[in-house]
Write a protein that holds these residues in place. Structure first.
Motif, PDB file in Angstrom:
ATOM      1  N   GLY A   1      -0.457  19.969 -50.085  1.00  0.00           N
ATOM      2  CA  GLY A   1       0.767  20.144 -50.878  1.00  0.00           C
ATOM      3  C   GLY A   1       1.881  19.274 -50.336  1.00  0.00           C
ATOM      4  N   VAL A   2       2.036  19.303 -49.009  1.00  0.00           N
ATOM      5  CA  VAL A   2       3.085  18.500 -48.383  1.00  0.00           C
ATOM      6  C   VAL A   2       2.827  17.013 -48.640  1.00  0.00           C
ATOM      7  CG1 VAL A   2       4.100  17.827 -46.180  1.00  0.00           C
ATOM      8  CG2 VAL A   2       3.611  20.230 -46.640  1.00  0.00           C
ATOM      9  N   PHE A   3       1.567  16.639 -48.555  1.00  0.00           N
ATOM     10  CA  PHE A   3       1.179  15.244 -48.779  1.00  0.00           C
ATOM     11  C   PHE A   3       1.529  14.806 -50.206  1.00  0.00           C
ATOM     12  CE2 PHE A   3      -2.170  12.149 -49.982  1.00  0.00           C
ATOM     13  CZ  PHE A   3      -1.816  11.137 -49.107  1.00  0.00           C
ATOM     14  N   ILE A   4       1.132  15.628 -51.177  1.00  0.00           N
ATOM     15  CA  ILE A   4       1.417  15.320 -52.576  1.00  0.00           C
ATOM     16  C   ILE A   4       2.921  15.237 -52.806  1.00  0.00           C
ATOM     17  CG2 ILE A   4       1.320  16.242 -54.932  1.00  0.00           C
ATOM     18  CD1 ILE A   4      -1.441  17.263 -54.322  1.00  0.00           C
ATOM     19  N   LEU A   5       3.616  16.168 -52.175  1.00  0.00           N
ATOM     20  CA  LEU A   5       5.061  16.209 -52.305  1.00  0.00           C
ATOM     21  C   LEU A   5       5.682  14.918 -51.783  1.00  0.00           C
ATOM     22  CD1 LEU A   5       7.130  18.374 -53.184  1.00  0.00           C
ATOM     23  CD2 LEU A   5       7.438  18.882 -50.780  1.00  0.00           C
ATOM     24  N   LEU A   6       5.122  14.462 -50.661  1.00  0.00           N
ATOM     25  CA  LEU A   6       5.609  13.248 -50.031  1.00  0.00           C
ATOM     26  C   LEU A   6       5.487  12.074 -51.008  1.00  0.00           C
ATOM     27  CD1 LEU A   6       6.521  12.649 -47.078  1.00  0.00           C
ATOM     28  CD2 LEU A   6       4.251  11.712 -46.703  1.00  0.00           C
ATOM     29  N   ILE A   7       4.323  11.976 -51.657  1.00  0.00           N
ATOM     30  CA  ILE A   7       4.100  10.876 -52.588  1.00  0.00           C
ATOM     31  C   ILE A   7       5.000  11.012 -53.820  1.00  0.00           C
ATOM     32  CG2 ILE A   7       2.400   9.790 -54.104  1.00  0.00           C
ATOM     33  CD1 ILE A   7       0.303  10.534 -52.029  1.00  0.00           C
ATOM     34  N   ALA A   8       5.065  12.243 -54.341  1.00  0.00           N
ATOM     35  CA  ALA A   8       5.883  12.466 -55.533  1.00  0.00           C
ATOM     36  C   ALA A   8       7.339  12.097 -55.255  1.00  0.00           C
ATOM     37  CB  ALA A   8       5.768  13.918 -55.979  1.00  0.00           C
ATOM     38  N   THR A   9       7.798  12.457 -54.057  1.00  0.00           N
ATOM     39  CA  THR A   9       9.177  12.144 -53.689  1.00  0.00           C
ATOM     40  C   THR A   9       9.365  10.636 -53.583  1.00  0.00           C
ATOM     41  OG1 THR A   9       9.141  14.163 -52.387  1.00  0.00           O
ATOM     42  CG2 THR A   9      11.011  12.725 -52.075  1.00  0.00           C
TER      43      THR A   9
ATOM     44  N   SER B   1       6.307  30.441 -52.856  1.00  0.00           N
ATOM     45  CA  SER B   1       6.025  29.389 -53.828  1.00  0.00           C
ATOM     46  C   SER B   1       7.192  28.439 -54.022  1.00  0.00           C
ATOM     47  CB  SER B   1       5.578  29.984 -55.161  1.00  0.00           C
ATOM     48  OG  SER B   1       6.445  30.994 -55.546  1.00  0.00           O
ATOM     49  N   ALA B   2       8.426  28.893 -53.816  1.00  0.00           N
ATOM     50  CA  ALA B   2       9.555  28.001 -54.051  1.00  0.00           C
ATOM     51  C   ALA B   2      10.238  27.597 -52.749  1.00  0.00           C
ATOM     52  CB  ALA B   2      10.563  28.651 -54.983  1.00  0.00           C
ATOM     53  N   GLY B   3      10.017  28.359 -51.715  1.00  0.00           N
ATOM     54  CA  GLY B   3      10.786  28.124 -50.497  1.00  0.00           C
ATOM     55  C   GLY B   3      10.106  27.255 -49.468  1.00  0.00           C
ATOM     56  N   VAL B   4       8.953  27.709 -48.996  1.00  0.00           N
ATOM     57  CA  VAL B   4       8.361  27.084 -47.815  1.00  0.00           C
ATOM     58  C   VAL B   4       8.112  25.594 -47.987  1.00  0.00           C
ATOM     59  CG1 VAL B   4       6.536  27.271 -46.123  1.00  0.00           C
ATOM     60  CG2 VAL B   4       7.155  29.246 -47.478  1.00  0.00           C
ATOM     61  N   VAL B   5       7.303  25.255 -48.995  1.00  0.00           N
ATOM     62  CA  VAL B   5       6.880  23.869 -49.115  1.00  0.00           C
ATOM     63  C   VAL B   5       7.996  22.971 -49.634  1.00  0.00           C
ATOM     64  CG1 VAL B   5       5.159  22.327 -50.097  1.00  0.00           C
ATOM     65  CG2 VAL B   5       4.522  24.647 -49.465  1.00  0.00           C
ATOM     66  N   SER B   6       8.753  23.484 -50.612  1.00  0.00           N
ATOM     67  CA  SER B   6       9.723  22.590 -51.249  1.00  0.00           C
ATOM     68  C   SER B   6      10.902  22.261 -50.337  1.00  0.00           C
ATOM     69  CB  SER B   6      10.206  23.164 -52.576  1.00  0.00           C
ATOM     70  OG  SER B   6      10.903  24.345 -52.364  1.00  0.00           O
ATOM     71  N   VAL B   7      11.058  23.041 -49.268  1.00  0.00           N
ATOM     72  CA  VAL B   7      12.069  22.657 -48.280  1.00  0.00           C
ATOM     73  C   VAL B   7      11.740  21.256 -47.777  1.00  0.00           C
ATOM     74  CG1 VAL B   7      12.859  23.070 -45.927  1.00  0.00           C
ATOM     75  CG2 VAL B   7      12.724  24.952 -47.529  1.00  0.00           C
ATOM     76  N   PHE B   8      10.445  21.016 -47.528  1.00  0.00           N
ATOM     77  CA  PHE B   8      10.016  19.688 -47.118  1.00  0.00           C
ATOM     78  C   PHE B   8      10.433  18.648 -48.155  1.00  0.00           C
ATOM     79  CE2 PHE B   8       6.900  22.387 -44.893  1.00  0.00           C
ATOM     80  CZ  PHE B   8       7.121  21.933 -43.604  1.00  0.00           C
ATOM     81  N   GLY B   9      10.254  19.017 -49.428  1.00  0.00           N
ATOM     82  CA  GLY B   9      10.592  18.116 -50.524  1.00  0.00           C
ATOM     83  C   GLY B   9      12.028  17.650 -50.430  1.00  0.00           C
ATOM     84  N   ASP B  10      12.944  18.625 -50.248  1.00  0.00           N
ATOM     85  CA  ASP B  10      14.359  18.281 -50.156  1.00  0.00           C
ATOM     86  C   ASP B  10      14.629  17.372 -48.969  1.00  0.00           C
ATOM     87  OD1 ASP B  10      15.064  19.688 -52.398  1.00  0.00           O
ATOM     88  OD2 ASP B  10      15.400  21.560 -51.297  1.00  0.00           O
TER      89      ASP B  10
ATOM     90  N   TYR C   1      -4.522  23.496 -47.816  1.00  0.00           N
ATOM     91  CA  TYR C   1      -3.800  23.313 -49.071  1.00  0.00           C
ATOM     92  C   TYR C   1      -2.324  23.053 -48.837  1.00  0.00           C
ATOM     93  CZ  TYR C   1      -8.039  25.030 -51.202  1.00  0.00           C
ATOM     94  OH  TYR C   1      -9.327  25.178 -51.593  1.00  0.00           O
ATOM     95  N   VAL C   2      -1.803  23.700 -47.784  1.00  0.00           N
ATOM     96  CA  VAL C   2      -0.400  23.457 -47.449  1.00  0.00           C
ATOM     97  C   VAL C   2      -0.215  21.995 -47.070  1.00  0.00           C
ATOM     98  CG1 VAL C   2       1.473  24.034 -45.874  1.00  0.00           C
ATOM     99  CG2 VAL C   2      -0.010  25.837 -46.739  1.00  0.00           C
ATOM    100  N   VAL C   3      -1.133  21.506 -46.236  1.00  0.00           N
ATOM    101  CA  VAL C   3      -1.059  20.104 -45.819  1.00  0.00           C
ATOM    102  C   VAL C   3      -1.163  19.196 -47.051  1.00  0.00           C
ATOM    103  CG1 VAL C   3      -2.255  18.273 -44.551  1.00  0.00           C
ATOM    104  CG2 VAL C   3      -1.933  20.526 -43.508  1.00  0.00           C
TER     105      VAL C   3
END
Lengths: 603, 594
Positions: free
Chosen positions: A36-44, A146-155, A32-34
């Protein structure tokens, strides 16, 4: 409430050992983390498409005034919006889902661990502190997961994405825009550091205010009698003013921070305009590019300052996790034997063989014994009463038999087998324990009798209650057996609670009954009910009673007199009275005149 | 739809009512507030105008105007941005600063008010609850006052300025591109009230989890004895499952709200691109105008987003202020009365109880007590727990007032003696020893203005605490409490006795103040106290006969009544409660020695 002082000790900001251990909790959800990161990548990526479409619209349609095609771009834009809508929802939800799941796991793990720890641990740690570990500390982790780990990738993605697009569109203009980054970075890190310091001061100082306030509230009577209002107010004012100072400091830096970031943004904008115009005249950039740069430069600054927020979240997560791991690293000191023995058919024979026991050590390091060389033997079905003054060691005998603690020296044997060789659960299932203070759970009467044991049916619960005379009062409750017990049974009388505890013990059909009789007196009617119930409870059962009632003593076959940790006298009531020793005195003190108001004497 | 919204907003206005108390504080900062508002307006104007410069620049570039002109624009941009930054700095510093200064005063006043309230109040209100008010509630009010106030004012202006600038540029484009905005506003408002409700549920579930953890840890013995660990884990698990579910519902709602909002913003931009693009192509507006419009639309985002947040903030602040008002509006029960004679500066210490009764919640605690204690006399009170001993002594310093009858000191009703003078003449050692986390010296000199070293030493000698201090590293300067040394119960009690003695009291009250002191030391202290250093009247409550047998008069309280009185010898002869207690304590002593 004790946390106020704990606040002053702030953990390290970053500890790779703690971080590694925290991250292991993500392992079950790595897929799910992977994702999440993938979705984040596309959303970004989709985030970056919008301004680019505007650039195309300007260059292809608006400036050359070609209206065909503009509608297509608008449609594409709309499509992007819709796709982004889906991805954003998925991303927010997934991130929260991961965070909540992990935190759920950690919370259950702590709770489960607490169940395994022995009483010695609970003696050492106040309830409030342990509750904080399960609740507040875990909650602090929740934010990070929920706000730190994954969204760091987002930034980071966003930052990289913008840089890549800008450079590919026009690397010269891009580099010029980036030229302000060093100043920005400096301001962000310098001022953020100051803000962090101010915040730490605020936390420490509010903690001091709270500690002082709490002290004053608890001791208000002393303050008033000693006419100390003014002086204490002055001290409070001092603490309050220093808290204000820290706040004003944080406001000062905050007031510098955002306007500075904005100013730098504007400088970047001015640079884009100036050089953009120059390049435009040279024909290297289009209007669209110019607008694209203006748009991107605005999005560029957000992730940079976001990243520093994440640092704060990380810091508080570190502090909490350190406390949580410290708790989890407490090894239970009472554990099941590697190869447990089983009693095929427990007869109910108990023996204490030269038992010594100390809860703690003296100052010089020697054990502070509360039981000294205690030996006694109970045959199947035998009933003994243990009597003695407060602190004689009576309760310790019970605790050892239940293996709440382990003996320091000596052995406790059931049917000749050392209890350390039995499975703890088996041992405790043989025993029915009734404590002085009846502990009721926030559930119904029925649930309080059968607890979580699903093998005990309502019929069995009712039967047990009937046998111990609890049925009459229970059936008078508005919801009888389904009556909820509020605030630990505050609505029940002491006698009723006692009967309920008897019903609980009986429902579990134990082989041994252990009773720590309540000292508080009840009315004569309840007294009789309790006596009858006790007789029933002790029938055909090996029983140990810490007795405070003469009638209880008389129901027993034998009396053991404890004094200062040792067994000093043993025998029947009549035998012991004839000795004119300790029992004789205890009898006069505790049992003979039980009806007189003895509260002035005890404790 | 907008009318409905208006009603919602006016409902919010009534929420402001409890906040009126803040007027008093705000008035003090009138100047700061006015300057703040002016700064807000200027900064908002500059903020709204910046895109205009962008517009001129782009149009200038389109016309091919020379670079020097462009440079002027760029410099102008930086210039305005710099002024804007400066003003915003001042504005934030002043406005948010005011809110924190108000917080400081509010908290001080709150504390001062608590100091005036009587014992009864502190019995009825839990410390934790009062703490929460002083911390969380005051903070909620402050945040609303600072950031809330700033944003409310600023957002209004930003919105109007940008709107004016847009509409003067192009009416049609303005109206078209703002179409999604009412929806955004609506979405924000309802989402926030939905979040608020859901969040409350989540909080409730969280406290159920806390309760369960608390119950589990407190009931460890029973749980272990009945092998209920797994069942407990199941129950805890279930609570957490629900909590997880609720949190995810909240997450889903949040995700939906933010994404919808972004889509709505996107649509606004879309409209702008389509209609604006066409308008540029048909030369109705310039490219610069279009760019300025895009930037303005972006600028409107934050004020709209914060709208729901602010309403939410006001709701919370209003609830918090209500809770604060509850306390601040409580009148102190005990204060000087109309008959108070302020010329009384000192007392001799003769005490009389005249038909004194006291009831608590309709339940009689003391019934018709009559008692006279002459100056310099020692009275001892003994009796079972709950017989009214402490209540009786609490009446003397007016910690509580008698329901009926009167307590007289020096022949005067204590209600007519200034509370301060009355309490100044009393040295009180309460049942529960309360010391502050300060040094021992500070604790002993707690009740006097200026303490002389010799006196402190003397007071410490009498209670024999000075003997214990020899073993402490910092002697009298030793800190006690969590950050210092943990004193034993007996050491605490003896420190409290020194604290009372240092006041050179005319009335000395010891409420079971030697219970944790060993009998040998107790005897020593009692002997010193009977020396009567200040010819003080002493009242001693004890459970131990040994403590009180030398008193001039002993009374036995039971159920709020005096059932026996006399000297030790007389009472022993009476063969009543006292005699029985005496016998039991002799037995205990004998037992202890076996």
């Amino acid at each position: 409430m004790n946390n106020y002082h704990e606040e002053e000790v702030l953990g390290k900001a970053y500890d790779s050992r703690l971080l590694k251990r925290l991250l292991t909790y993500l392992r079950p959800y790595w897929l799910y983390v992977v994702l999440g990161v993938f979705i984040l990548l596309i959303a970004t990526a989709l985030d970056l498409v919008g301004p680019f479409l505007i650039k195309i619209a300007i260059d292809r349609n608006i400036v050359p005034k070609i209206s065909t095609g503009l509608f297509h771009i608008v449609l594409i834009y709309f499509g992007v919006q819709i796709v982004q809508f889906g991805f954003k929802i998925a991303q927010t939800y997934l991130m929260q889902w991961i965070g909540q799941k992990v935190v759920f796991d950690i919370r259950i793990e702590i709770f489960r661990h607490l169940q395994r720890l022995s009483l010695a641990f609970f003696d050492r740690n106040p309830v409030g502190r342990l509750v904080t570990r399960v609740t507040t500390d875990v909650e602090a982790l929740s934010e990070w997961f929920s706000a730190g780990v994954v969204s760091v990738f987002g930034d980071v993605f966003l930052l990289i994405g913008i840089i890549v697009v800008m450079i590919s569109v026009n690397w010269k203009l891009a580099l010029i825009t980036f030229s302000v980054i060093p100043i920005l970075a400096y301001i962000v890190f310098f001022i953020r550091k100051k803000i962090r310091e101010a915040y730490r001061d605020i936390r420490v100082r509010i903690a001091r205010i709270n500690a002082y306030l709490q002290e004053n509230l608890s001791g208000m009577m002393v303050v008033q009698i000693f006419n100390r209002e003014k002086k204490n107010f002055n001290k409070f004012d001092e603490l309050n003013a220093s808290h204000l100072e820290a706040h004003l400091r944080s406001i000062f830096y905050y007031s510098i921070f955002w306007p500075s970031v904005d100013l730098i943004e504007s400088i970047a904008l001015a640079l884009i305009i100036w050089f953009g115009a120059m390049f435009k005249y040279e024909g290297v950039v289009t209007f669209g590019t110019l607008v694209l740069f203006i748009e991107y430069s605005k999005r560029f600054f957000r992730p940079i300052s976001d990243l520093t927020d994440k640092y704060n979240i990380l810091q508080s997560a570190m502090a909490s996790s350190e406390r949580i791991f410290l708790l989890l690293d407490n090894k239970p000191d009472i554990v099941n034997p590697a190869a447990p023995q089983t009693l095929r058919e427990f007869s109910g024979e108990i023996e204490f063989r030269n038992v010594w026991f100390a809860y703690k050590n003296n100052h010089d390091g020697t054990p502070d014994y509360v039981l000294k060389d205690v030996s006694f033997h109970l045959k199947t079905g035998e009933k003994i009463a243990i009597v003695g003054a407060t602190g004689a060691g009576k309760s310790s005998i019970i605790s050892l038999l239940c293996r709440f603690y382990d003996v320091t020296q000596g052995e406790i044997l059931l049917d000749g087998i050392n209890i350390k060789n039995l499975k703890i659960e088996d041992l405790r299932r043989y025993i029915g324990l009734v404590l002085q203070d009846v502990f009721l759970f926030a559930g119904t009467v029925e649930e309080n009798i059968r607890l979580g044991n699903k093998d005990i049916s309502l019929d069995m619960v009712t039967q047990a209650a009937r046998d111990v005379n609890a049925h009459p009062f229970i059936s008078r409750l508005p919801n009888t057996y389904q009556e909820p017990m509020m605030e630990r049974g505050a609505s029940l009388s002491t006698g009723q609670k006692q009967l309920l505890a008897f019903a609980r013990a009986l429902a579990f059909k134990p082989d041994i009954l252990i009773l720590d009789e309540a000292t508080s007196s009840v009315d004569t009617e309840s007294e009789i009910l309790i006596q009858q119930a006790l007789e029933k409870l002790m029938t055909n059962r090996t029983s140990i009673c810490i007795a405070h009632r003469l009638s209880t003593i008389q129901n027993c076959d034998r009396i053991i007199v404890m004094h200062k940790g040792k067994i000093r006298e043993e025998g029947t009531h009549q035998q012991l009275l004839k000795l004119k020793g300790i029992y004789f005195k205890l009898y006069q003190l505790q049992f003979k005149d039980r009806n007189i108001k003895s509260s002035a004497v005890s404790d | 739809m907008s009318i409905f919204l208006l009603i919602k907003v006016t409902n919010t206005m009534t929420l402001l009512k409890p906040l009126y108390r803040l007027n008093k504080y705000l008035r003090e900062y009138k100047k700061d507030i006015i300057i703040g508002i002016i700064l807000i307006i200027i900064s908002d104007v500059l903020f709204a105008v910046l895109p205009k410069i962008l517009q001129y620049t782009i149009d200038a570039i389109a016309k091919g105007i020379d670079l020097r002109q462009i440079a002027t624009y760029a410099l102008l941009l930086i210039g305005i941005a710099a002024i804007y930054a400066g003003i915003r700095f001042l504005m934030r510093k002043i406005v948010v600063g005011v809110s924190r200064k108000v917080e400081y005063q509010l908290r001080n006043d709150f504390f001062r008010h608590l100091q005036r309230l009587s014992l009864r109040f502190f019995v009825n209100n839990r410390t934790g609850d009062l703490m929460a008010r002083a911390t969380n509630d005051i903070n909620a009010v402050t945040i609303t006052l600072g950031m809330g106030g700033l944003l409310t004012i600023s957002n209004g202006f930003i919105f109007s300025f940008i709107f004016v600038l847009m509409i003067t540029t192009n009416v049609k484009l303005t109206l078209l591109s703002l179409i999604p905005f009412p929806f955004i506003l609506f979405l924000m408002y309802f989402s926030y009230s939905y979040f608020y409700q859901t969040f409350e549920k989540v909080q409730e579930q969280f406290s159920s989890i806390t309760d369960k953890a608390q119950e589990n840890i407190s009931g460890t013995r029973v749980i272990k004895a009945y092998v209920q660990e797994l069942n407990e884990i199941d129950q805890f698990n279930e609570l957490n499952q629900t909590y997880l579910k609720q949190n995810l519902i909240l997450a889903k709602a949040r995700g939906l709200m933010w994404s919808s909002m972004e889509v709505l913003f996107g649509i606004a931009l879309l409209i702008l691109l389509w209609f604006g693009g066409n308008a540029v192509m048909s030369d109705q507006i310039t490219l610069g105008n279009l760019v300025a419009f895009t930037v303005w639309l972006g600028m409107l985002g934050w004020p709209i987003i914060s709208f729901g947040w602010i309403l939410n903030l006001i709701q919370r602040a209003s609830a918090s202020m209500n809770r604060l008002n509850e306390i601040m509006d409580t009148e102190p029960l005990i204060q000087d009365t109309t008959c108070t004679d302020h010329s009384i500066k000192g007392l001799k210490g003769e005490i009389e109880f005249k038909n004194v009764s006291f009831s608590y919640n309709e339940k009689p605690v003391l019934k018709n007590i009559n008692l006279k204690i002459k100056t310099g006399m020692t009275l001892a009170i003994i009796g079972p727990t709950g017989s009214g001993k402490t209540t009786l002594t609490n009446l003397i310093p007016r910690m509580i007032d008698a329901t009926d009858g009167a307590v007289l000191v020096d022949g005067r009703d204590i209600k007519c003696i200034p509370v301060k003078t009355l309490r100044n003449s009393i040295g009180f050692v309460p049942q529960e020893t309360f010391l502050f986390s300060e040094s021992i010296e500070e604790n002993i000199s707690f009740g006097v203005e200026e303490a002389i070293g010799e006196d402190i030493q003397w007071a410490a000698d009498i209670s024999t605490i000075s003997h214990d201090l020899e073993n402490f590293p910092d002697k009298f300067q030793t800190l006690i409490g969590e950050r210092g040394v943990n004193l034993s119960g007996g050491q605490k009690q003896r420190t409290a006795i020194s604290r009372a003695l240092l006041r050179k009291p005319k009335i000395l009250i010891l409420d079971d103040a030697l219970s944790s002191v060993d009998t040998y030391t107790e005897e020593k202290i009692m002997k010193s106290l009977l020396e009567n250093y200040f010819n003080q009247t002493s009242i001693i409550i004890s459970h131990r006969i040994s403590t009180i047998k030398h008193a001039d008069l002993i009374i036995v309280l039971d159920n709020g009544e005096i059932i026996e009185q006399g000297t030790h010898d007389e009472l022993v002869k009476l063969r009543g409660f006292y005699a029985q207690l005496h016998r039991q304590q002799l037995l205990e002593k004998a037992l202890e020695e076996m």
